[in-house]
Design a protein around this motif. Structure first.
Motif, mmCIF file in Angstrom:
data_model
loop_
_atom_site.group_PDB
_atom_site.id
_atom_site.type_symbol
_atom_site.label_atom_id
_atom_site.label_comp_id
_atom_site.label_asym_id
_atom_site.label_seq_id
_atom_site.Cartn_x
_atom_site.Cartn_y
_atom_site.Cartn_z
ATOM 1 N N GLU A 600 43.159 35.787 40.923
ATOM 2 C CA GLU A 600 42.558 37.016 40.697
ATOM 3 C C GLU A 600 42.506 37.998 41.656
ATOM 4 N N LEU A 601 42.130 37.550 42.994
ATOM 5 C CA LEU A 601 41.961 38.368 44.106
ATOM 6 C C LEU A 601 43.512 38.778 44.574
ATOM 7 N N LEU A 602 44.513 38.215 44.310
ATOM 8 C CA LEU A 602 45.771 38.678 44.850
ATOM 9 C C LEU A 602 46.155 39.671 43.511
ATOM 10 N N ALA A 603 45.788 39.540 42.362
ATOM 11 C CA ALA A 603 46.259 40.701 41.478
ATOM 12 C C ALA A 603 45.211 41.803 41.739
ATOM 13 N N GLN A 604 43.958 41.704 42.058
ATOM 14 C CA GLN A 604 43.264 42.951 42.497
ATOM 15 C C GLN A 604 44.048 43.631 43.549
ATOM 16 N N LEU A 605 44.553 43.037 44.627
ATOM 17 C CA LEU A 605 45.354 43.683 45.763
ATOM 18 C C LEU A 605 46.674 44.403 45.090
ATOM 19 N N ASP A 606 47.173 43.529 44.354
ATOM 20 C CA ASP A 606 48.611 44.214 43.675
ATOM 21 C C ASP A 606 48.009 45.547 42.874
ATOM 22 N N ALA A 607 46.982 45.238 42.085
ATOM 23 C CA ALA A 607 46.743 46.651 41.283
ATOM 24 C C ALA A 607 46.334 47.728 42.198
ATOM 25 N N LEU A 608 45.714 47.496 43.420
ATOM 26 C CA LEU A 608 45.314 48.603 44.296
ATOM 27 C C LEU A 608 46.592 49.120 44.976
ATOM 28 N N GLU A 609 47.433 48.376 45.187
ATOM 29 C CA GLU A 609 48.779 48.831 45.519
ATOM 30 C C GLU A 609 49.543 49.743 44.624
#
Ligand code: OXD
Ligand code: MN
Length: 615
Positions: A600-609
């Motif tokens: 979930e946190l990697l997905a959050q970072l991808d979404a921010l990017e």
């Protein structure tokens, strides 16, 4: 059989057996059970003054205050000698030192053998949190240091009232502490407590068995075991297993001019002004900040789905240098009486002094510095470097009840309902003054990537490097950091949870030429006001790639001339290029946690990017 010096105040057979077994190993002169009374506190202070270990301060200027000096090698927490000794190394994770528990216990048992010769073994029953609160936990510390006993009196709730709650078979965290064998450094005859050499110091947490073993240091978090060892390292493990939260967070009570209250907690790495924020005096009319805690918060869900926090501590173990009536009046007033000072300088008039106290010395006045040497303003060492009168990590141990800003309900056993979590660090660029997360998961990403910029002088790294300190818990998490991130995500999934809103704050923005953009201190109340409004679904904001940011007119600047419109614009600008670098840096940070890193946190970072790519 080692003799008891006073009556055993409990029928808890397991506790008495544990104490007597440790006494057999450590061989003290006798066992003394601490009762937590003022009589005990003052008798121990007097004993240490008589033996030369403590200096009594001027009773008119600083009533009931004492000053201690440590060994010059024993001045701070020793992270390199701090261990999470879980059965499996992978459970300690990449951010903790690890030794297998059986091996570490065997090594430490050898060190403890006969280590208390000539000394008293003190037994300190203590409660972290108001005695009897359902969020509180009980520990029992065994120590050979009377300095530790009096600090535990200030920092925790000690004595027979705790034993009453413990009953005959209650659960407690056993904590064993010794400053180290007398002969290793020579027992103190020079006014400082003994300690072991660095390679024999061990600050060990055993998470599965909930035990704490500490050897060789008399200082702060290494020795006052209720604080970092129990209230954070062991408590994080208990919190994970029992569905609550143990956090390195201040707790403050914020009241608006209409008398409406919100409770805010905040995690900031060490030396980012947590105590100052907890005791802030607002510069905006009609607003009030009161202190519930300045370092640690324990939070449990109430029946209404809200998170209720208690401060497990009973006092403040504050960094003295830099504290003044200007920077933190409430901290200064908290340590006007009944305070233990450590490694501060001593004035001729019997008062304390430290760098940044903003109290002028008499012309030509000589002090006694933290090492016990005569010191004069302007003194330099053989290399021409200024000699400090107080150690930079000199401390005051002050009682919560003596803080003028203490919230009247700070000891409510039920805790206080939390409205907002703040995360922050020292970030001269990129991160705006404040923004709000888009969701709980996004907020967990913000907490997991907290960082502070370090200077080359502070650490052996390139100046400008961001040292990541997730949730300000780097040295305090008792298990794998990525599993702790997962626990935060689990909290967000609790059915019926009414979760606090999450904010990132940055008081430390600078212009390209190094000028501070934000005054900080009392003016941080202006940011707290916006946070208060946001918690009520108000407060002007715009959704951006990084989260909800205040519009340029959203932060109340009434009477604040030092921040121009242009400064405000810079403080609240979205620096897209800076943020792209930030994303890359967070990605590197996350990579250190390998497979355990929550998706979930990697997905959050991808979404921010992805959001930044569209800017
Ligand atoms: C402290 C710390 O002393 O966080 O509280 O280092
Ligand atoms: Mn701390």
């Amino acid at each position: 059989m080692v003799k008891h010096l006073n009556a055993i105040p409990t029928k808890h057979a397991k506790l008495v057996k544990w104490v007597e077994e440790w006494a057999e190993l450590c061989e003290p002169n006798g066992i003394y059970w601490c009762d937590g009374t003022n009589t005990e506190y003052y008798a121990l202070c007097e004993e240490m003054v008589q033996s030369g270990l403590a200096t009594r301060l001027n009773s008119k200027l600083r009533p009931d205050c004492v000053l201690f000096r440590s060994d010059p090698s024993d001045v701070a927490r020793v992270e390199a000698r701090t261990y999470i000794a879980s059965e499996k190394q992978e459970d300690a994770g990449p951010t903790n030192n690890w030794i297998a528990p059986a091996e570490l216990k065997a090594t430490m048992r050898e060190l403890y053998k006969g280590c208390m010769h000539g000394r008293t073994m003190y037994v300190i029953p203590y409660s972290m949190g108001p005695v009897g609160s359902n969020i509180a936990k009980i520990g029992v510390e065994i120590t050979d240091s009377a300095y530790v006993v009096i600090n535990m009196h200030v920092m925790t709730r000690v004595g027979n009232k705790v034993l009453e709650v413990l009953g005959d078979d209650g659960e407690f965290v056993p904590c064993i502490h010794s400053v180290g064998k007398p002969l290793e450094n020579g027992e103190s005859d020079n006014g400082i407590w003994p300690c072991a050499p660095m390679e024999k110091k061990y600050i060990a947490q055993f998470p599965e068995t909930r035990e704490i073993w500490s050897y060789g240091s008399g200082y702060g978090g290494n020795a006052i075991l209720g604080k970092k060892c129990l209230a954070l390292r062991i408590a994080t493990v208990q919190a994970r297993d029992e569905g609550w939260m143990a956090e390195h967070m201040l707790i403050l009570k914020l009241t608006n001019p209409e008398g409406k209250v919100k409770y805010v907690t905040g995690a900031f790495p060490s030396a980012c002004g947590k105590t100052n924020l907890a005791m802030l005096i607002p510069t905006i009319e009609g607003w009030k900040v009161e202190t519930v805690g300045d370092d640690i918060a324990w939070m449990k869900f109430g029946k209404d789905g809200r998170l209720y926090a208690i401060n497990p501590e009973n006092g403040f173990f504050g960094v003295a240098p830099g504290t003044s009536m200007q920077s933190n009046k409430n901290a200064m007033l908290s340590c006007r009486q009944e305070t233990i000072f450590t490694n501060c300088a001593l004035r001729e008039n019997g008062d304390i002094w430290w760098e940044g106290i903003d109290i002028d010395l008499e012309p030509g006045e000589k002090l006694i510095d933290w090492k016990g040497n005569v010191w004069e303003a302007g003194q330099v060492d053989a290399d021409g470097k200024p000699v400090k009168a107080a150690h930079p990590n000199a401390r005051f141990s002050a009682r919560g009840r003596n803080c003028p800003a203490i919230a009247p309900n700070w000891e409510d056993p039920a805790g206080v309902p939390i409205d907002a979590f703040l995360f922050g660090g020292r970030r001269p660029s990129t991160l705006p003054l404040v923004y709000q997360s888009l969701s709980w998961e996004h907020g967990v990403m913000i907490g997991s990537s907290v960082g502070s910029e370090v200077t080359a002088a502070a650490l052996d790294v390139k100046a400008g490097t961001v040292r990541r300190d997730p949730f300000a818990m780097l040295p305090f998490c008792g298990y794998h950091m990525a599993d702790y991130f997962a626990h935060w995500l689990e909290i967000g999934k609790v059915a019926g949870a009414k979760l606090p809103k999450i904010f990132c704050v940055n008081w430390f923005r600078k212009t390209a030429d190094g000028r501070w953009l934000w005054p900080g201190f009392g003016d941080n109340s202006r940011v707290l006001k916006w946070i208060f409004e946001r918690c009520d679904g108000e407060g002007k904001a715009q959704e951006t790639a990084i989260g909800y940011m205040p519009t340029e007119d959203a932060i109340d600047r009434t009477g604040l001339d030092s921040v121009s419109d242009a400064d405000m614009k810079e403080l609240l600008a979205l620096d897209v290029e800076g943020w792209k670098k930030e994303v890359a840096s967070i990605r590197e940070h996350y990579a250190k946690f390998g497979d355990k890193m929550p998706k979930e946190l990697l997905a959050q970072l991808d979404a921010l990017e992805a959001r930044l790519a569209k800017c």
